[in-house]
Design a protein around this motif. Structure first.
Motif, PDB file in Angstrom:
ATOM      1  N   GLN A  88       0.825  -1.207   0.000  1.00 24.84           N
ATOM      2  CA  GLN A  88       0.000   0.000   0.000  1.00 24.84           C
ATOM      3  C   GLN A  88       0.864   1.263   0.000  1.00 24.84           C
ATOM      4  OE1 GLN A  88      -2.523  -0.674   3.410  1.00 24.84           O
ATOM      5  NE2 GLN A  88      -4.057  -1.743   2.186  1.00 24.84           N
ATOM      6  N   THR A  89       1.941   1.244   0.764  1.00 25.95           N
ATOM      7  CA  THR A  89       2.829   2.413   0.788  1.00 25.95           C
ATOM      8  C   THR A  89       3.493   2.598  -0.567  1.00 25.95           C
ATOM      9  OG1 THR A  89       3.188   2.133   3.164  1.00 25.95           O
ATOM     10  CG2 THR A  89       4.783   3.494   1.970  1.00 25.95           C
ATOM     11  N   LEU A  93       3.300   5.874  -2.977  1.00 28.38           N
ATOM     12  CA  LEU A  93       4.494   6.587  -3.445  1.00 28.38           C
ATOM     13  C   LEU A  93       4.579   6.630  -4.969  1.00 28.38           C
ATOM     14  CD1 LEU A  93       7.101   5.205  -0.882  1.00 28.38           C
ATOM     15  CD2 LEU A  93       6.060   7.485  -0.901  1.00 28.38           C
ATOM     16  N   THR A  94       4.133   5.582  -5.644  1.00 32.91           N
ATOM     17  CA  THR A  94       4.269   5.526  -7.107  1.00 32.91           C
ATOM     18  C   THR A  94       3.136   6.240  -7.839  1.00 32.91           C
ATOM     19  OG1 THR A  94       3.218   3.349  -7.196  1.00 32.91           O
ATOM     20  CG2 THR A  94       5.638   3.413  -7.080  1.00 32.91           C
ATOM     21  N   ARG A  95       2.050   6.533  -7.149  1.00 25.64           N
ATOM     22  CA  ARG A  95       0.951   7.276  -7.789  1.00 25.64           C
ATOM     23  C   ARG A  95       1.380   8.697  -8.144  1.00 25.64           C
ATOM     24  NH1 ARG A  95      -3.061   4.450  -4.482  1.00 25.64           N
ATOM     25  NH2 ARG A  95      -2.548   5.845  -2.791  1.00 25.64           N
ATOM     26  N   GLN A 101       8.956  15.858   0.738  1.00 23.46           N
ATOM     27  CA  GLN A 101       8.852  15.723   2.200  1.00 23.46           C
ATOM     28  C   GLN A 101       7.782  14.698   2.575  1.00 23.46           C
ATOM     29  OE1 GLN A 101      10.839  17.093   4.690  1.00 23.46           O
ATOM     30  NE2 GLN A 101       9.717  15.571   5.867  1.00 23.46           N
ATOM     31  N   ARG A 102       6.633  14.747   1.905  1.00 21.33           N
ATOM     32  CA  ARG A 102       5.549  13.793   2.200  1.00 21.33           C
ATOM     33  C   ARG A 102       5.974  12.368   1.850  1.00 21.33           C
ATOM     34  NH1 ARG A 102       1.961  12.142   5.478  1.00 21.33           N
ATOM     35  NH2 ARG A 102       0.243  11.070   4.485  1.00 21.33           N
ATOM     36  N   ALA A 103       6.666  12.191   0.745  1.00 23.33           N
ATOM     37  CA  ALA A 103       7.162  10.859   0.367  1.00 23.33           C
ATOM     38  C   ALA A 103       8.156  10.351   1.405  1.00 23.33           C
ATOM     39  CB  ALA A 103       7.805  10.908  -1.014  1.00 23.33           C
ATOM     40  N   GLU A 104       9.025  11.229   1.875  1.00 20.29           N
ATOM     41  CA  GLU A 104       9.989  10.837   2.913  1.00 20.29           C
ATOM     42  C   GLU A 104       9.255  10.469   4.196  1.00 20.29           C
ATOM     43  OE1 GLU A 104      13.550  12.825   5.527  1.00 20.29           O
ATOM     44  OE2 GLU A 104      13.396  13.432   3.421  1.00 20.29           O
TER      45      GLU A 104
END
Length: 174
Positions: A88-89, A93-95, A101-104
């Motif tokens: 799910q994570t 991330l790939t969408r 910062q949010r991805a980190e």
């Protein structure tokens, strides 16, 4: 490290899923045999560090394996939870559309959940297994000879040097 086995089907035939577990890592290996094979694999791993174990040391390891409170069903449930969480994570991330910062933050939160399960029963099980494993390893270590302890220290030093050699490559500093 805790070790156990549970039955699984491989191409319709009964096999045994052997595992070694810490609070953050899990090693799984299917095998057509169980019991003695699993015990011997644990002995082999112990001897990787200490060298040859004597009869009393082997008996101690066997006794600790038999007394284990490992719960394969709970471990499988937690593994499936972790796999779903990673999936799910990764999908999030790939969408795209996330700031760096949010991805980190998403990645850090995932790592935190992988290290310490959000499931209370799994955390309690891991804590109990870790305590048992520490006691079992301590009991074995306390029954080793000076030469065996020196072999353990040498083996761990080799791992430390390997990790240090990899650190520059992992951090991008060469």
């Amino acid at each position: 490290v805790h070790a156990d086995e549970t039955g699984i089907r491989v191409i319709g035939k009964l096999h045994w899923l052997h595992c070694a577990v810490t609070d953050t890592l899990t090693w799984l290996a299917p095998h057509a045999k169980r019991g003695t094979v699993a015990f011997e694999a644990l002995i082999d791993r112990s001897e990787m560090f200490y060298g040859q174990l004597d009869t009393a040391q082997r008996a101690l390891v066997r006794s600790n394996v038999k007394a284990s409170g490992f719960n394969a069903g709970l471990m499988q449930t937690e593994m499936l939870r972790r796999h779903q969480d990673v999936w799910q994570t990764a999908q999030t991330l790939t969408r795209g559309g996330l700031s760096a910062q949010r991805a980190e933050d998403e990645t850090r939160q995932l790592l935190a959940r992988l290290v310490r399960s959000p499931d209370a029963a799994s955390r309690q099980n891991n804590d109990r297994l870790n305590q048992d494993n520490c006691e079992n390893l301590s009991a074995l270590h306390n029954r080793t000879t000076l030469a065996q302890r020196q072999k353990m220290a040498s083996t761990l030093k080799g791992y430390e040097l390997d990790a240090q050699a990899l650190m520059p490559a992992l951090s991008g500093n060469r």
